[in-house]
Scaffold this motif. Structure first.
Motif, mmCIF file in Angstrom:
data_model
loop_
_atom_site.group_PDB
_atom_site.id
_atom_site.type_symbol
_atom_site.label_atom_id
_atom_site.label_comp_id
_atom_site.label_asym_id
_atom_site.label_seq_id
_atom_site.Cartn_x
_atom_site.Cartn_y
_atom_site.Cartn_z
ATOM 1 N N PHE A 224 -0.230 17.712 5.461
ATOM 2 C CA PHE A 224 0.030 16.649 6.437
ATOM 3 C C PHE A 224 -1.072 15.599 6.392
ATOM 4 O O PHE A 224 -0.804 14.394 6.473
ATOM 5 C CB PHE A 224 0.143 17.263 7.836
ATOM 6 N N GLU A 225 -2.319 16.045 6.244
ATOM 7 C CA GLU A 225 -3.429 15.106 6.141
ATOM 8 C C GLU A 225 -3.354 14.309 4.841
ATOM 9 O O GLU A 225 -3.668 13.110 4.814
ATOM 10 C CB GLU A 225 -4.751 15.853 6.231
ATOM 11 N N ASP A 226 -2.927 14.975 3.754
ATOM 12 C CA ASP A 226 -2.736 14.261 2.486
ATOM 13 C C ASP A 226 -1.670 13.178 2.639
ATOM 14 O O ASP A 226 -1.814 12.058 2.107
ATOM 15 C CB ASP A 226 -2.332 15.235 1.383
ATOM 16 N N ALA A 227 -0.596 13.504 3.356
ATOM 17 C CA ALA A 227 0.469 12.525 3.576
ATOM 18 C C ALA A 227 -0.040 11.340 4.391
ATOM 19 O O ALA A 227 0.300 10.185 4.110
ATOM 20 C CB ALA A 227 1.649 13.190 4.283
ATOM 21 N N ARG A 228 -0.875 11.606 5.383
ATOM 22 C CA ARG A 228 -1.448 10.516 6.178
ATOM 23 C C ARG A 228 -2.334 9.626 5.311
ATOM 24 O O ARG A 228 -2.346 8.398 5.475
ATOM 25 C CB ARG A 228 -2.236 11.083 7.348
ATOM 26 N N GLN A 229 -3.067 10.235 4.379
ATOM 27 C CA GLN A 229 -3.906 9.435 3.483
ATOM 28 C C GLN A 229 -3.053 8.569 2.574
ATOM 29 O O GLN A 229 -3.404 7.411 2.281
ATOM 30 C CB GLN A 229 -4.801 10.357 2.653
ATOM 31 N N ILE A 230 -1.928 9.103 2.126
ATOM 32 C CA ILE A 230 -1.015 8.303 1.297
ATOM 33 C C ILE A 230 -0.512 7.102 2.081
ATOM 34 O O ILE A 230 -0.439 5.976 1.561
ATOM 35 C CB ILE A 230 0.160 9.175 0.806
ATOM 36 N N LEU A 231 -0.169 7.305 3.350
ATOM 37 C CA LEU A 231 0.300 6.195 4.178
ATOM 38 C C LEU A 231 -0.798 5.151 4.359
ATOM 39 O O LEU A 231 -0.509 3.946 4.366
ATOM 40 C CB LEU A 231 0.763 6.718 5.544
ATOM 41 N N ARG A 232 -2.042 5.593 4.508
ATOM 42 C CA ARG A 232 -3.148 4.627 4.621
ATOM 43 C C ARG A 232 -3.304 3.825 3.333
ATOM 44 O O ARG A 232 -3.565 2.609 3.373
ATOM 45 C CB ARG A 232 -4.442 5.361 4.979
ATOM 46 N N ASP A 233 -3.155 4.503 2.193
ATOM 47 C CA ASP A 233 -3.231 3.789 0.917
ATOM 48 C C ASP A 233 -2.106 2.766 0.800
ATOM 49 O O ASP A 233 -2.319 1.641 0.299
ATOM 50 C CB ASP A 233 -3.153 4.783 -0.246
ATOM 51 N N LEU A 234 -0.923 3.136 1.261
ATOM 52 C CA LEU A 234 0.214 2.215 1.197
ATOM 53 C C LEU A 234 -0.017 1.011 2.103
ATOM 54 O O LEU A 234 0.364 -0.120 1.763
ATOM 55 C CB LEU A 234 1.506 2.944 1.581
ATOM 56 N N ASP A 235 -0.628 1.235 3.263
ATOM 57 C CA ASP A 235 -0.936 0.116 4.158
ATOM 58 C C ASP A 235 -1.911 -0.868 3.498
ATOM 59 O O ASP A 235 -1.776 -2.093 3.648
ATOM 60 C CB ASP A 235 -1.535 0.635 5.466
ATOM 61 N N SER A 236 -2.891 -0.337 2.768
ATOM 62 C CA SER A 236 -3.833 -1.219 2.075
ATOM 63 C C SER A 236 -3.134 -2.017 0.978
ATOM 64 O O SER A 236 -3.485 -3.173 0.712
ATOM 65 C CB SER A 236 -4.985 -0.405 1.489
ATOM 66 N N LEU A 237 -2.118 -1.416 0.338
ATOM 67 C CA LEU A 237 -1.360 -2.143 -0.681
ATOM 68 C C LEU A 237 -0.567 -3.285 -0.057
ATOM 69 O O LEU A 237 -0.396 -4.339 -0.679
ATOM 70 C CB LEU A 237 -0.425 -1.188 -1.422
ATOM 71 N N ASP A 238 -0.078 -3.076 1.152
ATOM 72 C CA ASP A 238 0.629 -4.161 1.842
ATOM 73 C C ASP A 238 -0.289 -5.366 2.034
ATOM 74 O O ASP A 238 0.114 -6.521 1.827
ATOM 75 C CB ASP A 238 1.133 -3.664 3.208
ATOM 76 N N SER A 239 -1.524 -5.107 2.450
ATOM 77 C CA SER A 239 -2.478 -6.203 2.635
ATOM 78 C C SER A 239 -2.770 -6.894 1.305
ATOM 79 O O SER A 239 -2.892 -8.128 1.249
ATOM 80 C CB SER A 239 -3.779 -5.662 3.236
ATOM 81 N N HIS A 240 -2.866 -6.116 0.238
ATOM 82 C CA HIS A 240 -3.153 -6.697 -1.070
ATOM 83 C C HIS A 240 -1.992 -7.562 -1.555
ATOM 84 O O HIS A 240 -2.202 -8.656 -2.099
ATOM 85 C CB HIS A 240 -3.429 -5.575 -2.074
ATOM 86 N N THR A 241 -0.758 -7.089 -1.363
ATOM 87 C CA THR A 241 0.396 -7.889 -1.784
ATOM 88 C C THR A 241 0.489 -9.182 -0.977
ATOM 89 O O THR A 241 0.851 -10.232 -1.511
ATOM 90 C CB THR A 241 1.698 -7.093 -1.637
ATOM 91 N N ALA A 242 0.142 -9.120 0.317
ATOM 92 C CA ALA A 242 0.144 -10.344 1.134
ATOM 93 C C ALA A 242 -0.870 -11.348 0.597
ATOM 94 O O ALA A 242 -0.598 -12.557 0.525
ATOM 95 C CB ALA A 242 -0.159 -9.999 2.584
ATOM 96 N N PHE A 243 -2.047 -10.846 0.188
ATOM 97 C CA PHE A 243 -3.068 -11.725 -0.392
ATOM 98 C C PHE A 243 -2.564 -12.343 -1.697
ATOM 99 O O PHE A 243 -2.761 -13.548 -1.949
ATOM 100 C CB PHE A 243 -4.341 -10.929 -0.639
ATOM 101 N N LEU A 244 -1.897 -11.541 -2.526
ATOM 102 C CA LEU A 244 -1.390 -12.060 -3.798
ATOM 103 C C LEU A 244 -0.298 -13.099 -3.580
ATOM 104 O O LEU A 244 -0.227 -14.096 -4.310
ATOM 105 C CB LEU A 244 -0.866 -10.912 -4.665
ATOM 106 N N PHE A 245 0.556 -12.877 -2.589
ATOM 107 C CA PHE A 245 1.593 -13.867 -2.299
ATOM 108 C C PHE A 245 0.962 -15.197 -1.882
ATOM 109 O O PHE A 245 1.443 -16.269 -2.284
ATOM 110 C CB PHE A 245 2.522 -13.354 -1.193
ATOM 111 N N ASP A 246 -0.103 -15.142 -1.087
ATOM 112 C CA ASP A 246 -0.797 -16.378 -0.697
ATOM 113 C C ASP A 246 -1.395 -17.073 -1.925
ATOM 114 O O ASP A 246 -1.320 -18.306 -2.055
ATOM 115 C CB ASP A 246 -1.901 -16.065 0.311
ATOM 116 N N LYS A 247 -1.980 -16.299 -2.817
ATOM 117 C CA LYS A 247 -2.581 -16.877 -4.026
ATOM 118 C C LYS A 247 -1.507 -17.475 -4.931
ATOM 119 O O LYS A 247 -1.686 -18.549 -5.515
ATOM 120 C CB LYS A 247 -3.374 -15.808 -4.779
ATOM 121 N N ILE A 248 -0.385 -16.776 -5.044
ATOM 122 C CA ILE A 248 0.717 -17.275 -5.865
ATOM 123 C C ILE A 248 1.247 -18.586 -5.298
ATOM 124 O O ILE A 248 1.509 -19.551 -6.041
ATOM 125 C CB ILE A 248 1.831 -16.215 -5.953
#
Length: 328
Positions: A224-248
């Motif tokens: 369950f803790e591993d799954a929560r860490q995966i969700l945190r990693d996915l949240d960070s990817l959302d922020s990164h994609t938002a940054f890339l969309f702004d740059k694009i």
């Protein structure tokens, strides 16, 4: 193709399976079916009591059709996995079936995955599980590690996109962007925008799958803790994609701006040329009038005088425009 994996000394080991007897003689933890044949489906059904649905890889988007539990205890998860291909980027639908509760079936504790083509994330997990003992202990770990590897694969793809955008950025901000260069830049930006959108959709899909596993009470405390860490990693990817969309969007606006500047230069040259030719046109129009009494009609120097006057009337404005820098 039937890929069968067992745990040997804490490592994932792939068994050589070429017959139903060979499949019956192993105790797998993961059975990966890549474009399974009818015969392989029959082997799985006879030995493990698992009937693979015909619509296992359908493109349903409703959560009830992609994440559910059967009456016999089988957990069904359908998730997309990204393939970063320059010529044909795409997402592959993978159907997972896991039975953890029904001990009447031999499929208990075995993860089944069904898909139509090879998935890079699967290769990544197999390589890690062979090199890192203790990474996987049961079928639930396999499923979680696949989602974790998918998040890492998306992160690597985003880093590659960022590196390519940095090259495009230096090309655009260097100035003097020609139309050919602008076309290449817009093509590259469009590809990266499409891939960023695919990554964001894939991240959303993986988040839904991991959240479903957490709600199903299938995981122990560590998982369950591993799954929560995966969700945190996915949240960070959302922020990164938002940054890339702004740059694009910034690079696209800058490139379109350079295209407009180039077009304005061309239009300005045509406008200057038109204005410069107005005085000669006026002179020619005057001498083209059919009046009986015109001073220069009876003079020998009348025709050369008109030509020189037209040349001067055009040269003087051109000299003025050049001096003001309007012809650059």
């Amino acid at each position: 193709m039937l890929n069968v994996f067992t745990l040997v000394n804490g490592r994932l080991f792939q068994e050589e399976i070429n017959s139903s007897d060979a499949l019956e003689g192993v105790k797998p933890i993961w059975i990966d079916l890549e474009s399974p044949t009818l015969e392989e489906r029959r082997w799985v059904k006879r030995i493990f009591g698992l009937s693979i649905p015909e619509d296992a890889m359908d493109e349903d988007i409703e959560e009830s059709a992609r994440f559910f539990e059967e009456d016999n205890g089988e957990l069904h998860v359908r998730s997309d996995f990204l393939i970063d291909d320059n010529e044909n980027p795409r997402a592959i639908r993978v159907a997972f079936i896991l039975n953890e509760h029904n001990d009447k079936l031999r499929s208990q504790g075995v993860l089944f995955s069904i898909h139509d083509e090879d998935v890079p994330v699967f290769r990544l997990l197999r390589m890690r599980a062979r090199r890192m003992p203790g990474l996987i202990e049961n079928a639930k770990d396999v499923l979680l590690m696949l989602f974790d590897a998918d998040a890492e694969y998306c992160a690597d793809t985003l880093e590659n996109i960022y590196d390519d955008l940095e090259k495009v950025s230096r090309q655009v901000l260097a100035g003097a962007v020609t139309d050919d260069t602008a076309g290449q830049v817009l093509s590259a930006i469009a590809r990266h925008e499409d891939m960023s959108g695919r990554i964001r959709r894939n991240v959303m899909d993986t988040r839904r799958a991991v959240s479903f596993m957490m709600r199903s009470r299938l995981l122990n405390a560590e998982q369950f803790e591993d799954a929560r860490q995966i969700l945190r990693d996915l949240d960070s990817l959302d922020s990164h994609t938002a940054f890339l969309f702004d740059k694009i969007n910034f690079l696209m606006d800058a490139t379109v701006g350079f295209i407009n500047i180039n077009q304005n230069k061309i239009i300005k040259l045509f406008s200057v040329a038109s204005v410069a030719l107005l005085p000669p046109t006026l002179v020619a129009s005057l001498y083209g009038m059919n009046f009986q009494y015109m001073p220069e009609l009876s003079q020998k120097w009348g025709y050369p005088f008109a030509l020189v006057l037209m040349v001067l009337s055009g040269a003087v404005p051109m000299f003025y425009f050049r001096k003001r820098g309007w012809l650059k």
